[in-house]
Design an enzyme around this catalytic site. Structure first.
Site, PDB file in Angstrom:
ATOM      1  CG  HIS A 122     -16.994  -3.147   3.233  1.00 30.57           C
ATOM      2  ND1 HIS A 122     -17.297  -2.000   2.545  1.00 30.57           N
ATOM      3  CD2 HIS A 122     -17.765  -3.137   4.342  1.00 30.57           C
ATOM      4  CE1 HIS A 122     -18.219  -1.312   3.223  1.00 30.57           C
ATOM      5  NE2 HIS A 122     -18.516  -1.982   4.321  1.00 30.57           N
ATOM      6  CG  ASP A 199     -10.789  -2.571   3.972  1.00 29.22           C
ATOM      7  OD1 ASP A 199     -10.720  -2.006   5.075  1.00 29.22           O
ATOM      8  OD2 ASP A 199     -11.867  -2.836   3.417  1.00 29.22           O
ATOM      9  CD  GLN A 202     -14.891  -4.306  10.693  1.00 26.57           C
ATOM     10  OE1 GLN A 202     -14.769  -4.447  11.914  1.00 26.57           O
ATOM     11  NE2 GLN A 202     -15.864  -3.577  10.169  1.00 26.57           N
ATOM     12  CE  LYS A 225     -16.008   0.339   9.774  1.00 24.45           C
ATOM     13  NZ  LYS A 225     -17.359  -0.187   9.935  1.00 24.45           N
ATOM     14  CB  CYS A 363     -21.186  -3.295   2.948  1.00 22.73           C
ATOM     15  SG  CYS A 363     -22.237  -1.944   3.431  1.00 22.73           S
TER      16      CYS A 363
HETATM   17  N1  PMP Z   1     -13.917  -2.110   4.756  1.00 22.54           N
HETATM   18  C1  PMP Z   1     -14.380  -2.899   5.728  1.00 22.54           C
HETATM   19  C2  PMP Z   1     -13.791  -4.268   5.907  1.00 22.54           C
HETATM   20  C3  PMP Z   1     -15.389  -2.431   6.570  1.00 22.54           C
HETATM   21  O1  PMP Z   1     -15.860  -3.213   7.542  1.00 22.54           O
HETATM   22  C4  PMP Z   1     -15.908  -1.130   6.377  1.00 22.54           C
HETATM   23  C5  PMP Z   1     -17.023  -0.595   7.242  1.00 22.54           C
HETATM   24  N2  PMP Z   1     -18.042  -1.492   7.501  1.00 22.54           N
HETATM   25  C6  PMP Z   1     -15.374  -0.353   5.354  1.00 22.54           C
HETATM   26  C7  PMP Z   1     -14.380  -0.868   4.573  1.00 22.54           C
HETATM   27  C8  PMP Z   1     -15.851   1.044   5.107  1.00 22.54           C
HETATM   28  O2  PMP Z   1     -15.581   1.844   6.221  1.00 22.54           O
HETATM   29  P1  PMP Z   1     -16.189   3.302   6.342  1.00 22.54           P
HETATM   30  O3  PMP Z   1     -17.658   3.166   6.105  1.00 22.54           O
HETATM   31  O4  PMP Z   1     -15.851   3.728   7.726  1.00 22.54           O
HETATM   32  O5  PMP Z   1     -15.524   4.128   5.299  1.00 22.54           O
END
Ligand code: PMP
Length: 405
Positions: A122, A199, A202, A225, A363
């Site tokens: 991401h 990270d 997910q 999430k 993203c």
């Molecule tokens: N890493 C991953 C793998 C994600 O899916 C996301 C959110 N889509 C993020 C980081 C960022 O999370 P947040 O926007 O809640 O900070």
């Protein structure tokens, strides 16, 4: 076993009709819905106890402080951290990773050093490292992926050098839903004496996470999430790193003493929690984790696996569909394109049929570039979704195909 009808009643949003029928919410990787107990907890604290934490000696402040620290304890137990002070509250995964990129970078990374990330990250596990590397004159190396969405672990071995300072990978890829072999990645990295950040944005809501057993150095995730509120997240870090790294933000709460000449920083975890934190968010996150524990993590994961098999089998019958991320190691995420139909068009048509999916690059621009596409349609399911919803979703895709034919 889980009682799906009872569970669905816990989520008020799922009862709601958007156009003609209750929404089929398949956008759980973007954010999850909140059970009533989380909403009630937040309401209760705003209505009855709201008062800033760690500052007052009065009843209200003690009550919120206790609930906030109790939430930290719940999370510590949930991820099996060694100490409560290894759980840092942040605003979410993004902030957790920025914290490590800044603080770890300041302490340990210098000119010509290297940071390893993967092809399938991401943006929030790419850009903070890029910014740090630009500051320090360091560089990023990338673990390649195979076409089915697995990381090429043999290639990882070859990326290490005596300049490698940290490895940062996702637990589960958000655009493809592939579960990475993080145990293996951690083991390989540690054999080179290199720490690992996971990270977990997910990961934690779909996979067991035991940070002690994993032996990861950092694990980041977002409250929203995992059925908790927005604006709250967690950074787990091993005590050793958190003690050695400098703070990332400064101000109140993160200090022990301040004079105009010098500031002595506070102990963990407060050293990394400058200012008024989202304490009611943290309390709400604690309630979300308790809710999951009551249903039973394993029950949730088993049910989601059943949904994955069902949806994978059903959707493969849609003519002209192409699935991205076909590895067997996946959570219940289906990223796809239908031949000759733009992903936005599919998403818009599904919306009119009361189905919420995500469209675009998620993203993950480097992942999309890897596949030579602009974006996909992503259906991401959770334990409150049903077989009937999957049937309706697949029928709706056939409808979309017909309309565009
Ligand atoms: N890493 C991953 C793998 C994600 O899916 C996301 C959110 N889509 C993020 C980081 C960022 O999370 P947040 O926007 O809640 O900070």
């Amino acid at each position: 076993m889980i009682d799906i009808q009872a569970i669905r009643k816990d989520f008020p949003l799922l009862q709601q009709k958007i156009y003609n029928r209750p929404v089929v919410y398949f956008d759980n990787a973007a954010t999850t819905q909140k059970p009533q107990i989380v909403i009630n907890t937040i309401n209760e604290y705003y209505q009855k106890y709201n008062s800033n934490i760690h500052r007052g000696v009065h009843f209200l402040s003690e009550k919120t402080t206790e609930a906030y620290e109790n939430a930290r304890q719940i999370i510590k137990n949930y991820i099996n951290a060694s100490f409560q002070h290894e759980v840092i509250f942040t605003s979410g995964t993004t902030e957790s990773i920025n914290l490590v990129a800044f603080s770890f970078g300041e302490k340990y990374i210098k000119q010509d050093d290297e940071v390893i990330i993967s092809q399938l990250e991401h943006h929030s596990n790419i850009v903070p490292w890029q910014m740090m590397c630009e500051r320090k004159g360091a560089k990023i190396k990338v673990i390649p992926a195979t076409y089915n969405g697995d990381l090429d672990i043999a290639a990882l071995e070859r990326l290490f050098s005596d300049k490698t300072k940290i490895v940062c990978v996702n637990h589960v890829s958000n655009s493809l839903g592939i579960i990475n072999p993080i145990e293996k990645i951690i083991q390989i990295s540690h054999s080179h004496n290199v720490p690992v950040l996971i990270d977990g944005a997910q990961g934690i809501q779909h996979q067991p996470v035991d940070v002690n057993k994993l032996d990861c150095d950092f694990y980041a995730f977002s409250g929203h999430k995992i059925y908790g509120p927005t604006g709250i997240g967690v950074l787990y870090g091993k005590e050793k790193w958190l003690n050695e790294m400098p703070p990332y933000k400064s101000g109140g709460n993160m200090i022990k003493t301040v004079t105009f000449e010098k500031t002595i920083y506070n102990d963990l975890p407060f050293k990394y929690e400058a200012g008024t934190s989202n304490f009611i968010g943290a309390i709400g996150l604690g309630a979300a984790i308790k809710y999951i524990e009551n249903i039973g993590k394993q029950n949730i994961f088993d049910y989601e696996e059943m949904l994955l098999h069902y949806v994978s089998e059903k959707i493969s019958k849609v003519p002209g569909i192409r699935i991205y991320g076909t590895s067997d190691n996946k959570i219940c995420v289906i990223s796809f394109l239908i031949e000759n139909i733009h992903h936005f068009d599919t998403g818009i048509m599904l919306d009119k049929m009361d189905i919420a999916v995500r469209t675009g690059n998620h993203c993950n621009q480097p992942t999309m570039k890897f596949y030579g596409i602009e974006g996909t349609v992503r259906a991401s399911l959770s334990f409150y979704n049903t077989i009937e919803e999957i049937d309706y979703f697949v029928e709706s895709l056939l409808q979309v195909k017909k309309i565009f034919a």
